[in-house]
Design an enzyme around this catalytic site. Structure first.
Site, PDB file in Angstrom:
ATOM      1  N   ASP A  47      40.732 -11.474  56.954  1.00  0.00           N
ATOM      2  CA  ASP A  47      40.436 -12.821  57.314  1.00  0.00           C
ATOM      3  C   ASP A  47      41.472 -13.864  56.583  1.00  0.00           C
ATOM      4  OD1 ASP A  47      36.979 -12.371  57.075  1.00  0.00           O
ATOM      5  OD2 ASP A  47      38.431 -10.935  57.746  1.00  0.00           O
ATOM      6  N   GLU A 228      29.888 -12.905  61.740  1.00  0.00           N
ATOM      7  CA  GLU A 228      30.561 -13.360  60.574  1.00  0.00           C
ATOM      8  C   GLU A 228      31.390 -14.603  60.930  1.00  0.00           C
ATOM      9  OE1 GLU A 228      32.720  -9.467  60.571  1.00  0.00           O
ATOM     10  OE2 GLU A 228      31.245  -9.025  58.643  1.00  0.00           O
TER      11      GLU A 228
HETATM   12  C1  KTE Z   1      33.627  -5.650  55.415  1.00  0.00           C
HETATM   13  O1  KTE Z   1      31.729  -5.110  56.578  1.00  0.00           O
HETATM   14  C2  KTE Z   1      32.215  -6.316  55.816  1.00  0.00           C
HETATM   15  O2  KTE Z   1      33.128  -5.133  54.253  1.00  0.00           O
HETATM   16  C3  KTE Z   1      32.632  -7.097  57.039  1.00  0.00           C
HETATM   17  O3  KTE Z   1      32.480  -6.517  58.517  1.00  0.00           O
HETATM   18  C4  KTE Z   1      33.935  -7.939  57.026  1.00  0.00           C
HETATM   19  O4  KTE Z   1      33.648  -9.121  56.642  1.00  0.00           O
HETATM   20  C5  KTE Z   1      35.548  -9.520  53.295  1.00  0.00           C
HETATM   21  O5  KTE Z   1      35.595  -9.743  55.994  1.00  0.00           O
HETATM   22  C6  KTE Z   1      34.361 -10.091  56.696  1.00  0.00           C
HETATM   23  C7  KTE Z   1      33.853 -11.492  56.279  1.00  0.00           C
HETATM   24  O6  KTE Z   1      32.592 -11.356  57.052  1.00  0.00           O
HETATM   25  C8  KTE Z   1      33.960 -11.148  54.868  1.00  0.00           C
HETATM   26  O7  KTE Z   1      33.609 -12.282  53.840  1.00  0.00           O
HETATM   27  C9  KTE Z   1      35.318 -10.713  54.776  1.00  0.00           C
HETATM   28  C10 KTE Z   1      35.047 -10.151  58.222  1.00  0.00           C
HETATM   29  O8  KTE Z   1      36.861  -9.001  53.336  1.00  0.00           O
HETATM   30  O9  KTE Z   1      36.258  -9.515  58.427  1.00  0.00           O
END
Ligand code: KTE
Length: 532
Positions: A47, A228
């Site tokens: 991200d 997210e």
């Molecule tokens: C990664 O499962 C988690 O282990 C998410 O699917 C990925 O989460 C973490 O990346 C995101 C955000 O929600 C987190 O803050 C971040 C989205 O690296 O890509």
């Protein structure tokens, strides 16, 4: 089928010897590493985080989810940091914020400029345009995710964590990705943050970035597995003084074409509630490699954002070596009424890539009033390619038969079966755009790296004989292609991976019918280089 092809063979003149790369961009043309798209010098990236514009230094700041110790996602996870004067040439500055223990992570979040020192972190020695406060999710070893803040006294290079952290804690393992902005009409900071597995975007308010109270929550769109990286920002409407609020929301997994994707909603925000204009779900980019989109803070004119150019389905496995994954080009965002069919137009997010002067054209091919037919073969020769070019097509459909298509083939070096090809194109009977990235690359055979895409758009206009007109702008950068249809009304971003040593080298326009059914009003191709 008889293939009458108009082949405009573009071979690019390579000036590899003269090409210079910034510290932060591609220091070598190593396997599949793009030149203009941002990539981490080393290590794993996902991200984009904390993007902001320093109005004093006229400097763009990008932070990113970074694992500098390996090329897969893993903890300790940091905010990597890069800066740029133009969003194309980047310099990298190591890790800006890190976790306190190696089995923890500084997850996604953003940065605000606290001009009026509402947080109390700054004295008058810090320029109001550089009163930087980061708001991010701290991923604790026990799985709890809560929101923290950290301030910088050196305009965003080093940070001090607030001793009163966390500023927002629900004792949840699925509470992350704050995006904060100042809401002038109600004189408060607003945070949108995700209760990921409750499919909720929670909206909080604060006067000082430290004490937060829940105002409301928003839930809509495709469910998928988890929500997210929300965002909420006011976006100007083209050719108008009006604007509307746009709420961005990442879903992973759950994309209709597999894996992770970004949806958005257009509506109104009063400082407490976001209300969408309708219940339809809109997708920001219909390619497979566009996720965790975020906008830059403190941009005084317009809305600028970028996304991570990969997909959680396969991002840990793509065939690159010392680094993994890039960002998309930064894009300008506006809203425009766009016909989605002959009867209805809707207020649509318009995206235009920012291609600054440091991305210069080495050679340009410009054709106009060009009709693909049997005797219209044009070839331009050059020696080699750096695999970076863009193209602009504006064409009308002058008739259809049962196979009225054109294809834009993007081919690697080599001859015969050695050549690896991806292609974009348009089928005037459907009518729809298509893109195919299948290259049977033995280095990378992943079930989820699906290769066929299509997209529908209405014509962008009609000519005086009521013939439909379409536009396509494409940017190709060694292992990524960004397609923008009808002046940004639809975007499609996809990575592709040729085998080692190969890169996009030739471009060939092929019409697949025996009558000229397309008239290209304009066809421009530019061989690009990144210079400083
Ligand atoms: C990664 O499962 C988690 O282990 C998410 O699917 C990925 O989460 C973490 O990346 C995101 C955000 O929600 C987190 O803050 C971040 C989205 O690296 O890509």
């Amino acid at each position: 089928m008889q293939r009458l092809s108009v082949s405009i063979i573009f071979l690019f003149i390579s000036i590899m010897m003269n090409m210079k790369f910034a510290m932060g961009n591609n220091t070598t043309t190593e396997y599949n590493r793009p030149v203009v798209h941002f990539t981490p010098q080393v290590g794993w990236m996902n991200d984009p985080n904390g993007q902001w514009y320093d109005n004093k230094e006229e400097l763009w700041h990008l932070y990113f989810q970074h694992n500098p110790n390996g090329t897969i996602w893993g903890e300790p996870l940091y905010w990597g940091h890069a800066t740029s004067k133009d969003l194309a040439v980047w310099d990298q500055h190591g890790e800006a914020i890190g976790p306190d223990h190696n089995n923890e992570g500084i997850f996604s979040g953003n940065i605000v400029v606290d001009h009026n020192n509402t947080s109390g972190f700054f004295n008058n020695s810090i320029d109001p345009d550089q009163r930087v406060v980061a708001i991010y999710t701290y991923a604790h070893a026990n799985g709890i995710q809560n929101q923290e803040i950290a301030y910088s006294l050196d305009a965003g290079y080093t940070f001090t964590k607030y001793k009163g952290n966390p500023v927002l804690n629900l004792n949840s393992t699925q509470f992350r990705d704050p995006k904060v902005f100042w809401h002038e009409p109600t004189s408060q900071w607003i945070m949108v943050v995700s209760k990921s597995q409750e499919y909720k975007v929670e909206i909080y308010g604060s006067v000082n970035l430290k004490n937060w109270s829940l105002h409301s929550n928003f839930s809509s769109g495709i469910y998928g597995f988890q929500y997210e990286c929300p965002g909420l920002i006011e976006v100007p409407i083209e050719n108008s003084t009006d604007s509307k609020w746009v709420l961005f929301l990442a879903v992973n997994p759950g994309s209709p074409i597999g894996g992770s994707f970004n949806q958005y909603f257009v509506g109104d925000f009063d400082g407490f509630n976001f209300v969408a204009d309708d219940t339809q779900t809109r997708i920001v980019d219909v390619g497979k490699d566009f996720y965790a989109f975020q906008t830059f803070s403190d941009v005084e004119d317009g809305v600028v954002g970028l996304a991570w150019a990969s997909n959680w389905q396969y991002s840990n496995f793509v065939p690159t070596k010392t680094w993994r994954n890039s960002m998309t080009l930064a894009r300008n965002y506006t809203l425009r009424e766009v016909h989605t069919n002959p009867e209805t137009s809707i207020l649509t997010l318009i995206q235009k890539p920012i291609v600054p002067a440091s991305v210069t054209s080495l050679s340009t091919v410009l054709k106009s009033s060009f009709k693909p037919s049997t005797n219209n073969t044009v070839s331009l020769t050059a020696n080699n390619s750096t695999g970076v070019f863009d193209f602009t097509f504006r064409f009308k459909v002058t008739g259809t038969s049962n196979t009225t298509q054109f294809k834009l083939l993007i081919l690697s070096q080599g001859s015969g079966s050695e050549v690896e090809t991806i292609y974009a194109g348009f089928d005037a009977v459907a009518p729809s755009w298509f893109f195919n990235r299948n290259m049977n690359n033995e280095d990378f055979d992943n079930e989820f790296f699906t290769d066929k895409f299509s997209a529908y758009t209405d014509p962008i206009a009609y000519d005086s004989d009521n013939l439909p007109i379409y536009e396509l702008y494409g940017f190709v950068d060694r292992n990524i292609i960004e397609l923008y249809f009808n002046d940004g009304a639809l975007a499609m971003t996809n990575t592709f991976f040729m085998t080692e040593g190969k890169y996009p080298h030739l471009l060939e326009l092929v019409a697949t019918n025996d009558q000229p059914m397309f008239e290209f009003e304009q066809l421009e191709l530019r061989h690009l280089s990144l210079n400083h």
